[in-house]
Structures are given as structure tokens and as C-alpha cells.
Design a protein around this motif. Structure first.
Motif, PDB file in Angstrom:
ATOM      1  N   SER B   2     -32.642  34.091 -45.466  1.00 19.78           N
ATOM      2  CA  SER B   2     -32.775  35.407 -46.106  1.00 19.78           C
ATOM      3  C   SER B   2     -31.503  35.813 -46.840  1.00 19.78           C
ATOM      4  CB  SER B   2     -33.112  36.461 -45.053  1.00 19.78           C
ATOM      5  OG  SER B   2     -31.939  36.908 -44.430  1.00 19.78           O
ATOM      6  N   ARG B   3     -31.669  36.825 -47.620  1.00 18.78           N
ATOM      7  CA  ARG B   3     -30.560  37.330 -48.432  1.00 18.78           C
ATOM      8  C   ARG B   3     -29.340  37.697 -47.585  1.00 18.78           C
ATOM      9  NH1 ARG B   3     -29.163  39.587 -53.131  1.00 18.78           N
ATOM     10  NH2 ARG B   3     -28.131  41.618 -53.146  1.00 18.78           N
ATOM     11  N   SER B   4     -29.624  38.454 -46.519  1.00 15.28           N
ATOM     12  CA  SER B   4     -28.487  38.966 -45.747  1.00 15.28           C
ATOM     13  C   SER B   4     -27.773  37.853 -44.972  1.00 15.28           C
ATOM     14  CB  SER B   4     -28.951  40.068 -44.794  1.00 15.28           C
ATOM     15  OG  SER B   4     -29.860  39.531 -43.860  1.00 15.28           O
ATOM     16  N   THR B   5     -28.552  36.864 -44.514  1.00 16.80           N
ATOM     17  CA  THR B   5     -27.865  35.804 -43.775  1.00 16.80           C
ATOM     18  C   THR B   5     -27.013  34.949 -44.714  1.00 16.80           C
ATOM     19  OG1 THR B   5     -29.740  34.309 -43.983  1.00 16.80           O
ATOM     20  CG2 THR B   5     -29.648  35.678 -42.016  1.00 16.80           C
ATOM     21  N   LYS B   6     -27.418  34.874 -45.978  1.00 17.52           N
ATOM     22  CA  LYS B   6     -26.597  34.150 -46.941  1.00 17.52           C
ATOM     23  C   LYS B   6     -25.273  34.870 -47.167  1.00 17.52           C
ATOM     24  CE  LYS B   6     -29.884  31.338 -49.452  1.00 17.52           C
ATOM     25  NZ  LYS B   6     -29.313  30.047 -49.066  1.00 17.52           N
ATOM     26  N   LYS B   7     -25.361  36.169 -47.262  1.00 15.13           N
ATOM     27  CA  LYS B   7     -24.128  36.944 -47.427  1.00 15.13           C
ATOM     28  C   LYS B   7     -23.228  36.774 -46.200  1.00 15.13           C
ATOM     29  CE  LYS B   7     -22.388  41.471 -48.705  1.00 15.13           C
ATOM     30  NZ  LYS B   7     -22.678  42.854 -49.137  1.00 15.13           N
ATOM     31  N   LEU B  11     -19.433  35.205 -46.011  1.00 16.57           N
ATOM     32  CA  LEU B  11     -18.295  35.914 -45.434  1.00 16.57           C
ATOM     33  C   LEU B  11     -17.657  35.105 -44.310  1.00 16.57           C
ATOM     34  CD1 LEU B  11     -19.759  39.531 -45.431  1.00 16.57           C
ATOM     35  CD2 LEU B  11     -17.688  38.786 -46.623  1.00 16.57           C
ATOM     36  N   GLN B  12     -18.507  34.494 -43.527  1.00 15.09           N
ATOM     37  CA  GLN B  12     -18.013  33.724 -42.387  1.00 15.09           C
ATOM     38  C   GLN B  12     -17.228  32.491 -42.845  1.00 15.09           C
ATOM     39  OE1 GLN B  12     -21.240  32.535 -39.723  1.00 15.09           O
ATOM     40  NE2 GLN B  12     -20.166  30.579 -39.448  1.00 15.09           N
ATOM     41  N   VAL B  13     -17.791  31.764 -43.783  1.00 15.85           N
ATOM     42  CA  VAL B  13     -17.120  30.579 -44.311  1.00 15.85           C
ATOM     43  C   VAL B  13     -15.832  30.971 -45.025  1.00 15.85           C
ATOM     44  CG1 VAL B  13     -17.278  28.761 -46.049  1.00 15.85           C
ATOM     45  CG2 VAL B  13     -19.190  29.156 -44.488  1.00 15.85           C
ATOM     46  N   GLN B  30     -15.267  25.496 -53.061  1.00  7.67           N
ATOM     47  CA  GLN B  30     -15.283  25.040 -51.672  1.00  7.67           C
ATOM     48  C   GLN B  30     -16.095  25.990 -50.789  1.00  7.67           C
ATOM     49  OE1 GLN B  30     -11.346  24.642 -50.052  1.00  7.67           O
ATOM     50  NE2 GLN B  30     -12.032  23.604 -48.189  1.00  7.67           N
ATOM     51  N   ILE B  31     -15.913  27.275 -51.004  1.00  3.95           N
ATOM     52  CA  ILE B  31     -16.650  28.264 -50.221  1.00  3.95           C
ATOM     53  C   ILE B  31     -18.152  28.098 -50.442  1.00  3.95           C
ATOM     54  CG2 ILE B  31     -17.096  30.729 -49.949  1.00  3.95           C
ATOM     55  CD1 ILE B  31     -14.135  31.198 -50.691  1.00  3.95           C
ATOM     56  N   LEU B  52     -14.520  39.670 -52.645  1.00  2.27           N
ATOM     57  CA  LEU B  52     -14.873  38.876 -51.464  1.00  2.27           C
ATOM     58  C   LEU B  52     -13.745  38.916 -50.441  1.00  2.27           C
ATOM     59  CD1 LEU B  52     -16.551  36.772 -49.855  1.00  2.27           C
ATOM     60  CD2 LEU B  52     -15.580  35.000 -51.327  1.00  2.27           C
ATOM     61  N   VAL B  53     -12.527  38.778 -50.924  1.00  2.00           N
ATOM     62  CA  VAL B  53     -11.359  38.872 -50.039  1.00  2.00           C
ATOM     63  C   VAL B  53     -11.355  40.229 -49.329  1.00  2.00           C
ATOM     64  CG1 VAL B  53      -8.851  39.002 -49.972  1.00  2.00           C
ATOM     65  CG2 VAL B  53      -9.954  37.243 -51.355  1.00  2.00           C
ATOM     66  N   GLU B  54     -11.609  41.278 -50.086  1.00  2.93           N
ATOM     67  CA  GLU B  54     -11.637  42.623 -49.484  1.00  2.93           C
ATOM     68  C   GLU B  54     -12.638  42.701 -48.335  1.00  2.93           C
ATOM     69  OE1 GLU B  54     -12.290  45.752 -52.321  1.00  2.93           O
ATOM     70  OE2 GLU B  54     -10.835  44.933 -53.744  1.00  2.93           O
ATOM     71  N   GLU B  55     -13.840  42.201 -48.596  1.00  2.87           N
ATOM     72  CA  GLU B  55     -14.879  42.312 -47.560  1.00  2.87           C
ATOM     73  C   GLU B  55     -14.563  41.432 -46.358  1.00  2.87           C
ATOM     74  OE1 GLU B  55     -18.706  43.240 -48.019  1.00  2.87           O
ATOM     75  OE2 GLU B  55     -18.690  43.840 -50.130  1.00  2.87           O
ATOM     76  N   VAL B  56     -13.950  40.297 -46.605  1.00  2.00           N
ATOM     77  CA  VAL B  56     -13.530  39.439 -45.498  1.00  2.00           C
ATOM     78  C   VAL B  56     -12.526  40.184 -44.623  1.00  2.00           C
ATOM     79  CG1 VAL B  56     -12.147  37.406 -44.931  1.00  2.00           C
ATOM     80  CG2 VAL B  56     -14.024  37.205 -46.556  1.00  2.00           C
ATOM     81  N   LEU B  57     -11.574  40.842 -45.266  1.00  2.00           N
ATOM     82  CA  LEU B  57     -10.559  41.576 -44.505  1.00  2.00           C
ATOM     83  C   LEU B  57     -11.193  42.712 -43.708  1.00  2.00           C
ATOM     84  CD1 LEU B  57      -7.603  41.757 -47.074  1.00  2.00           C
ATOM     85  CD2 LEU B  57      -7.691  40.419 -44.965  1.00  2.00           C
ATOM     86  N   LYS B  58     -12.103  43.446 -44.349  1.00  2.00           N
ATOM     87  CA  LYS B  58     -12.744  44.574 -43.648  1.00  2.00           C
ATOM     88  C   LYS B  58     -13.515  44.087 -42.428  1.00  2.00           C
ATOM     89  CE  LYS B  58     -13.292  47.564 -47.710  1.00  2.00           C
ATOM     90  NZ  LYS B  58     -14.253  47.935 -48.779  1.00  2.00           N
ATOM     91  N   ARG B  59     -14.237  42.989 -42.612  1.00  2.00           N
ATOM     92  CA  ARG B  59     -15.016  42.438 -41.507  1.00  2.00           C
ATOM     93  C   ARG B  59     -14.109  41.976 -40.370  1.00  2.00           C
ATOM     94  NH1 ARG B  59     -19.750  38.457 -40.990  1.00  2.00           N
ATOM     95  NH2 ARG B  59     -18.112  36.960 -40.550  1.00  2.00           N
ATOM     96  N   ARG B  60     -13.007  41.322 -40.739  1.00  2.00           N
ATOM     97  CA  ARG B  60     -12.084  40.823 -39.706  1.00  2.00           C
ATOM     98  C   ARG B  60     -11.430  41.983 -38.978  1.00  2.00           C
ATOM     99  NH1 ARG B  60      -9.918  35.715 -38.760  1.00  2.00           N
ATOM    100  NH2 ARG B  60      -7.905  35.620 -37.702  1.00  2.00           N
ATOM    101  N   GLU B  61     -11.087  43.019 -39.721  1.00  2.00           N
ATOM    102  CA  GLU B  61     -10.491  44.185 -39.074  1.00  2.00           C
ATOM    103  C   GLU B  61     -11.449  44.781 -38.042  1.00  2.00           C
ATOM    104  OE1 GLU B  61      -9.162  47.418 -41.560  1.00  2.00           O
ATOM    105  OE2 GLU B  61      -8.434  48.450 -39.759  1.00  2.00           O
ATOM    106  N   GLU B  62     -12.689  44.973 -38.457  1.00  2.00           N
ATOM    107  CA  GLU B  62     -13.692  45.518 -37.525  1.00  2.00           C
ATOM    108  C   GLU B  62     -13.758  44.699 -36.249  1.00  2.00           C
ATOM    109  OE1 GLU B  62     -17.718  46.103 -38.828  1.00  2.00           O
ATOM    110  OE2 GLU B  62     -17.053  47.269 -40.571  1.00  2.00           O
ATOM    111  N   ARG B  63     -13.779  43.395 -36.398  1.00  2.00           N
ATOM    112  CA  ARG B  63     -13.896  42.516 -35.254  1.00  2.00           C
ATOM    113  C   ARG B  63     -12.662  42.607 -34.347  1.00  2.00           C
ATOM    114  NH1 ARG B  63     -14.116  37.070 -35.621  1.00  2.00           N
ATOM    115  NH2 ARG B  63     -14.053  37.234 -37.881  1.00  2.00           N
ATOM    116  N   TYR B  64     -11.487  42.569 -34.967  1.00  2.00           N
ATOM    117  CA  TYR B  64     -10.259  42.680 -34.176  1.00  2.00           C
ATOM    118  C   TYR B  64     -10.213  44.005 -33.450  1.00  2.00           C
ATOM    119  CZ  TYR B  64      -5.329  43.072 -32.985  1.00  2.00           C
ATOM    120  OH  TYR B  64      -4.156  43.248 -32.304  1.00  2.00           O
TER     121      TYR B  64
END
Lengths: 184, 184
Positions: B2-7, B11-13, B30-31, B52-64
Motif C-alpha cells: 500500500s501507499r503508506s507502507t511504501k512511505k 523512511l525506514q531505509v 541507493q535509497i 526526506l531528511v527532515e521527515e527522517v529526523l522528525k521520525r527519529r526524534e519521536e522514537r528517541y
DNA sequence: TTAAAAATAGAAAGGTCGTTCTATACAGTT
DNA sequence: AACTGTATAGAACGACCTTTCTATTTTTAA
């Protein structure tokens, strides 16, 4: 301008730019332009960008090393406090944005072994130096003490990026006094 | 898929690769390849690499953040010791090569203000959180304590690159106990 | 079932990178 | 004065980068 001063200029400009924008963030074009040098002059002195990076690291290590060494030798208080003070002064004068060697390890691990090794060996030499310092001061756990001192110094470097070298130095020295005041 | 799992996959990769090789060291090619996704799928979700970098950072911050938060809440010893323990466990599980936010600040200062701000604000939020923690525990110098704790955590992260997360954690916790055992 | 939406592979554009090449100019030495 | 070594500017190369485009296929939903 003589041959050697051109090489010096290249190393000096490269070190500044690499530190400021990262190794990958700086192209040779920019280095050449800011050093007022032709492309082939650079390649005459350094066979590749990576070799230039190596020499920049070696030069910076030498400078950091003599800085730290002389500061600790001529000081009179606890050598660990002196090491922290020396590192803090180095940060105020030459660093404000992380550590170039740590950065090199992160950037070149898996990419260029020679660069990675130069950076790692610098850190290992520092650790050994602190370990010897601990031994000479009759500490019964020199390895632990050296690692803890290194952790403190690395933390100080990182904090410089966040709150500036002056404040980072204040906190660092305060912490060092709590941690290491029991040593001679 | 699905669309969301691709996103999510993107982000994960991207987070893994950016962390491992740096933001500049990883190309979109590569990504895209490792996420098993077409070029336009990436650009359908993220208008540019920097976003993409921004969203990666936001996601990582949330997790941390949730990691640290829940660990401290359910613990019973001094919150500063808990914070150090939580951070060390995070390092063991998710980091082994420096800090992604510090790296973002270094890489994007003067290049992309939005990314720099996201990373800096994460650090500021952490500092405020520790400050509040200090206040709640009746410490009379919450700002200093928060800064010292941050310095210790940043140092631990850096040491992970040099001696591994396990040993870094040991030293870090030992130091925390000396520094913060006087707090409740 | 059919029409819209989204994902696909891959080429292409336009840029920068590190590196090499060319052809010229200038220095010091004999 | 001629030779040698080095510096010069700038073009050229192939590789890789981010971003855009195209044309086809797959998924989704009414």
C-alpha cells in the motif's frame, strides 16, 4: 610564492574548509580557488583528495598533540584537570563544530581504510596518553580513568556545537573537578 | 504494497542509510533500490531529498523521545541515572556511530535552515526536559545540571564510535553515579 | 466493469564531482 | 642562453548526483 608555502596554504585552506563543511561538503574547486592555486599544483603535491584529507588529519593531530602536551607539562594542578582545561582552550581557539577525527571515522569507515585508521589511531594514542598519565599519578585504575576522561572531552566537544565553547568549557571543568579531584 | 507502507519503507531505509553513511554519503538511487520503490514514488511522497531528511529526523526524534520518556517514567531510581541508562540502551539498540542530529547540524548549517532547525530544536527540547526533571527533584541549579547531563550523554554517544556501546555505557553510568547521586 | 489514481522502469536533463590533459609561462641553475 | 622543474588557466572526461519526464502497468473504488 615558493613551493612549500603553496603546499602549506593548500593544507591550511583545506583544513579550514573540511572542518567547517565536512569532507564531502567541500570540493577541490573551492579549495583551489581559496588557496589561490592551480588545479595541477594541488595534484602535484597530493595524488588525490583522500591523500589530502590524510595529510590534513596528520597536521591537525600534530597541532592538537603539542597543544595538549605542553599545556599539561607546564601546569601544576592535577593532570586530568589540566587535560580538560587544555582541551577546552583548544576548542575555543580551533573547534566550534564537533571533532574532525570523529567525523573522519564516521565519513570514511568502509570507504577509505587509510583515513579511518589515521583518525582512529589518533584517538587510541590519546587514550594511551591519558592512561599513562593516570598510572604516573598512582591511580589504581588507569584504563577506566582514561576512558572516563576521554568521554568527558568528547562530550565537551559535542556541547560546543550546541551551546558554544565558553559555556561548554565551564560545565566540563566543573564536572572534571567532581570526577577527578581525588587524583593528585 | 500500500501507499503508506511504501512511505514507511522509504523512511525506514533512508534513516538506516543516512545514519550509516551520512546524509551526503547516500544517494537517492541507493535509497530507492533498497526500499524497492520507483523514483517517482519517492518524489510522490517527498518533494526533495532535503524534505526526506527532515521527515527522517522528525521520525527519529519521536522514537528517541518516547523511548527516553517511558524509560524514565517507569523507573524508580534517580531520574538522571535513569536518563543515562535509557540513553545507553538507545545507543546499544539504535546508534553505534555518533548522533544523527548533531551530524545534521554540522552538515546543514549554512546549507538548509529547516533541517538545521529541526535538529537544533530536538537538542533544545531535550535540554528543557532535563531542566524540568531537575526542577521537579528540587535541585537548586536545574540549568547547570541539565547541561552537565547533556554533556555526559553526548560524550557517551561519541565514545560509542570509539569503544562500542557496551563499554561506553559502563563508563557513562559510573560517571553519572558520581556526578548525580546526590540528587533524589 | 470502467475510469481515476498511483506505481512502475528507465531515460534524460542539468549540475557537480574528482581527475587528467594541454599548452603556456616563469623560475633557478649551469 | 638553454635546460629543467614547477605553476598557470582552463578545457575535457567519465562518473555520479538530484530532479524531471515519459510511457506503461497495476491498484483502487464507484
Amino acid at each position: 610564492m615558493s613551493r612549500s608555502t603553496k603546499k602549506d596554504m593548500l593544507l591550511q585552506v583545506a583544513e579550514r574548509l573540511f572542518y567547517e563543511h565536512g569532507f564531502r561538503g567541500v570540493g577541490l574547486k573551492q579549495i583551489i580557488r581559496e588557496a589561490n592555486v592551480a588545479t595541477m599544483t594541488l595534484y602535484n603535491h597530493f595524488p588525490s583528495k583522500n591523500k589530502l584529507v590524510e595529510e590534513v588529519l596528520k597536521r591537525r593531530e600534530e597541532r592538537y598533540w603539542s597543544y595538549l602536551d605542553s599545556y599539561i607539562e607546564k601546569g601544576s594542578s592535577s593532570p586530568f584537570i589540566l587535560a580538560v582545561e587544555a582541551h577546552c582552550r583548544w576548542l575555543k581557539e580551533h573547534s566550534y563544530k564537533g571533532d574532525m577525527f570523529l567525523r573522519a571515522i564516521e565519513d570514511y569507515t568502509g570507504i577509505d581504510d587509510e583515513i579511518e585508521n589515521i583518525a582512529r589511531e589518533h584517538k587510541i594514542r590519546l587514550l594511551h596518553y591519558f592512561q599513562q598519565l593516570a598510572q604516573e599519578n598512582w591511580d589504581n585504575n588507569p584504563l577506566d580513568l582514561a576512558n572516563q576522561l576521554t568521554l568527558l572531552l568528547e562530550g565537551t566537544t559535542s556541547m560546543t556545537t550546541l551551546i558554544g565553547a565558553d559555556k561548554a568549557a565551564d560545565y566540563s571543568i566543573a564536572m572534571a573537578k567532581v570526577l577527578f579531584q581525588h587524583t593528585s
